[in-house]
Design a protein around this motif. Structure first.
Motif, PDB file in Angstrom:
ATOM      1  N   ASP A  11       0.828  -1.206   0.000  1.00 43.75           N
ATOM      2  CA  ASP A  11       0.000   0.000   0.000  1.00 43.75           C
ATOM      3  C   ASP A  11       0.864   1.258   0.000  1.00 43.75           C
ATOM      4  O   ASP A  11       0.584   2.229  -0.716  1.00 43.75           O
ATOM      5  N   CYS A  12       1.922   1.252   0.783  1.00 44.55           N
ATOM      6  CA  CYS A  12       2.805   2.418   0.863  1.00 44.55           C
ATOM      7  C   CYS A  12       3.509   2.672  -0.464  1.00 44.55           C
ATOM      8  O   CYS A  12       3.667   3.825  -0.889  1.00 44.55           O
ATOM      9  N   GLU A  13       3.938   1.611  -1.106  1.00 44.60           N
ATOM     10  CA  GLU A  13       4.606   1.770  -2.401  1.00 44.60           C
ATOM     11  C   GLU A  13       3.656   2.363  -3.431  1.00 44.60           C
ATOM     12  O   GLU A  13       4.037   3.232  -4.233  1.00 44.60           O
ATOM     13  N   ARG A  14       2.414   1.931  -3.417  1.00 43.27           N
ATOM     14  CA  ARG A  14       1.431   2.470  -4.357  1.00 43.27           C
ATOM     15  C   ARG A  14       1.088   3.922  -4.026  1.00 43.27           C
ATOM     16  O   ARG A  14       0.893   4.749  -4.927  1.00 43.27           O
ATOM     17  N   LEU A  15       1.035   4.237  -2.727  1.00 41.00           N
ATOM     18  CA  LEU A  15       0.777   5.622  -2.333  1.00 41.00           C
ATOM     19  C   LEU A  15       1.929   6.526  -2.754  1.00 41.00           C
ATOM     20  O   LEU A  15       1.721   7.629  -3.262  1.00 41.00           O
ATOM     21  N   ARG A  16       3.153   6.043  -2.528  1.00 41.68           N
ATOM     22  CA  ARG A  16       4.323   6.837  -2.909  1.00 41.68           C
ATOM     23  C   ARG A  16       4.312   7.118  -4.412  1.00 41.68           C
ATOM     24  O   ARG A  16       4.600   8.241  -4.854  1.00 41.68           O
ATOM     25  N   ARG A  53      -5.033   1.561   8.521  1.00 41.19           N
ATOM     26  CA  ARG A  53      -4.457   2.875   8.227  1.00 41.19           C
ATOM     27  C   ARG A  53      -3.282   3.177   9.159  1.00 41.19           C
ATOM     28  O   ARG A  53      -2.285   3.792   8.748  1.00 41.19           O
ATOM     29  N   LYS A  54      -3.392   2.749  10.395  1.00 45.53           N
ATOM     30  CA  LYS A  54      -2.287   2.944  11.333  1.00 45.53           C
ATOM     31  C   LYS A  54      -1.053   2.177  10.864  1.00 45.53           C
ATOM     32  O   LYS A  54       0.076   2.702  10.899  1.00 45.53           O
ATOM     33  N   GLU A  55      -1.252   0.947  10.421  1.00 43.18           N
ATOM     34  CA  GLU A  55      -0.122   0.149   9.915  1.00 43.18           C
ATOM     35  C   GLU A  55       0.505   0.813   8.686  1.00 43.18           C
ATOM     36  O   GLU A  55       1.730   0.808   8.521  1.00 43.18           O
ATOM     37  N   ILE A  56      -0.328   1.384   7.832  1.00 42.67           N
ATOM     38  CA  ILE A  56       0.191   2.074   6.653  1.00 42.67           C
ATOM     39  C   ILE A  56       1.007   3.296   7.069  1.00 42.67           C
ATOM     40  O   ILE A  56       2.099   3.535   6.529  1.00 42.67           O
ATOM     41  N   ARG A  57       0.501   4.083   8.014  1.00 44.87           N
ATOM     42  CA  ARG A  57       1.246   5.268   8.469  1.00 44.87           C
ATOM     43  C   ARG A  57       2.611   4.879   9.034  1.00 44.87           C
ATOM     44  O   ARG A  57       3.633   5.508   8.736  1.00 44.87           O
ATOM     45  N   GLU A  58       2.620   3.844   9.870  1.00 46.56           N
ATOM     46  CA  GLU A  58       3.874   3.421  10.498  1.00 46.56           C
ATOM     47  C   GLU A  58       4.857   2.873   9.459  1.00 46.56           C
ATOM     48  O   GLU A  58       6.058   3.175   9.507  1.00 46.56           O
ATOM     49  N   THR A  59       4.358   2.075   8.518  1.00 50.76           N
ATOM     50  CA  THR A  59       5.223   1.498   7.484  1.00 50.76           C
ATOM     51  C   THR A  59       5.761   2.585   6.557  1.00 50.76           C
ATOM     52  O   THR A  59       6.931   2.556   6.158  1.00 50.76           O
ATOM     53  N   TYR A  60       4.922   3.541   6.204  1.00 52.09           N
ATOM     54  CA  TYR A  60       5.335   4.642   5.330  1.00 52.09           C
ATOM     55  C   TYR A  60       6.496   5.424   5.963  1.00 52.09           C
ATOM     56  O   TYR A  60       7.471   5.761   5.283  1.00 52.09           O
ATOM     57  N   GLN A  61       6.371   5.696   7.260  1.00 55.85           N
ATOM     58  CA  GLN A  61       7.443   6.406   7.972  1.00 55.85           C
ATOM     59  C   GLN A  61       8.740   5.597   7.940  1.00 55.85           C
ATOM     60  O   GLN A  61       9.831   6.152   7.731  1.00 55.85           O
ATOM     61  N   GLN A  62       8.636   4.292   8.137  1.00 54.49           N
ATOM     62  CA  GLN A  62       9.829   3.434   8.141  1.00 54.49           C
ATOM     63  C   GLN A  62      10.470   3.366   6.759  1.00 54.49           C
ATOM     64  O   GLN A  62      11.699   3.402   6.635  1.00 54.49           O
TER      65      GLN A  62
END
Length: 319
Positions: free
Chosen positions: A16-21, A46-55
């Motif tokens: 999800d993070c890669e697609r958002l980026r 959504r919380k997992e996505i926020r945390e993964t995106y930051q990492q």
């Protein structure tokens, strides 16, 4: 009874993070991709996505959304992406900073205190302290000038109600009588009103409201309106409505935000985003009864573009 439709097959947070980026790349952001991902993920996801995106990117997803999007679409997506307690803490802070002379901006605080669970309220208070370096109660005391409204709001947000269906009919009848005395004498600033509204569990209060109508022929709201139409009367009725039937209150907030000239996007966003995972189906039904039209048609006719698509996604538009 929420309207959020989560995807049947949910990709990993990393995917999800890669697609958002990727959606933020290029001259214009890919709004449809952002809606497809964030609009179909629950609070935990959504919380997992926020945390993964930051990492992954050493950058806050919220910051990326702020930079990559604009206008009403940005505001709605950012509000949705926040953790629910932080979201409500920010909404409360915004309301308290609002210098409007009428009471309406303060109903946000009532919604947080009276239309959500006691545990959620505690989480909001914790988030508020973390974000703003003071308590929600302190900020209410600092920003609300009306003495009774200040006392009422502090009492509501500092309450921790018992969250089980426990009712005492004798107490309900006695307290209905006490409320009637205060209202009949037009003493809405009676401390007893604050005490009962901020301490009793919601089930007990609903029983008291039923007893009041049975004993005196009118609803509490009707008799309070007979006392006047000022900020005090209006806010107390919001408290009662949020406790007795929150879907009616939120349907009216939506109606007020889109009926007439212009659109109050902040109020519209607040209701749809805060209630999409809770009771939006009931709000939609109540809206139809109150306004003799569908909520979907009203929002479709009053919004446009990615902003409209995002709100409709939260309202359960099929994927």
């Amino acid at each position: 009874m929420g309207t959020l439709r989560a995807s049947e097959i949910v990709p990993s947070p990393t995917q999800d993070c890669e697609r958002l980026r990727k959606a933020f790349e290029g001259f214009l952001p890919d709004g449809k991709a952002i809606i497809w991902i964030l609009g179909h993920r629950n609070a935990k996801q959504r919380k997992e996505i926020r945390e993964t995106y930051q990492q992954l990117y050493s950058e806050s997803l919220i910051d990326s959304l702020h930079k990559g999007l604009n206008s009403n679409f940005r505001d709605a997506v950012v509000l949705w992406t926040h953790d629910p307690p932080e979201r409500d803490a920010r909404l409360a802070n915004d309301a308290l900073k609002d210098n409007k002379e009428d009471y309406k901006h303060l109903q946000v605080l009532v919604e947080i205190a009276c239309a959500s669970s006691p545990n959620h309220l505690i989480s909001v208070r914790k988030a508020y302290c973390f974000l703003f370096d003071c308590s929600l109660e302190e900020d209410i005391a600092s920003h609300v000038s009306h003495p009774f409204l200040r006392k009422l709001l502090v009492g509501l947000v500092s309450s921790y109600r018992y969250d089980k269906d426990v009712i005492n009919s004798e107490v309900a009848e006695s307290e209905a009588s006490r409320l009637h005395v205060a209202i009949n004498s037009k003493q809405l600033d009676d401390d007893y009103i604050v005490w009962i509204l901020s301490t009793r569990n919601f089930y007990q209060l609903r029983e008291t409201f039923v007893c009041y109508r049975q004993l005196y022929g009118n609803t509490l709201q009707e008799d309070i309106k007979n006392c006047g139409e000022g900020d005090l009367e209006s806010l107390i009725n919001v408290v009662i409505w949020c406790i007795e039937c929150p879907e009616k209150h939120f349907a009216k907030v939506v109606g007020d935000s889109i009926i007439g000239l212009g659109t109050d996007e902040k109020s519209l966003d607040r209701v749809i985003i805060n209630r999409a995972e809770m009771d939006m189906l009931k709000i939609r039904e109540e809206y139809g009864r109150m306004y003799n039209s569908t909520l979907d048609d009203a929002i479709t006719g009053d919004t446009s573009g990615d902003y409209r698509e995002f709100l409709m996604t939260l309202l359960g538009k099929r994927i």
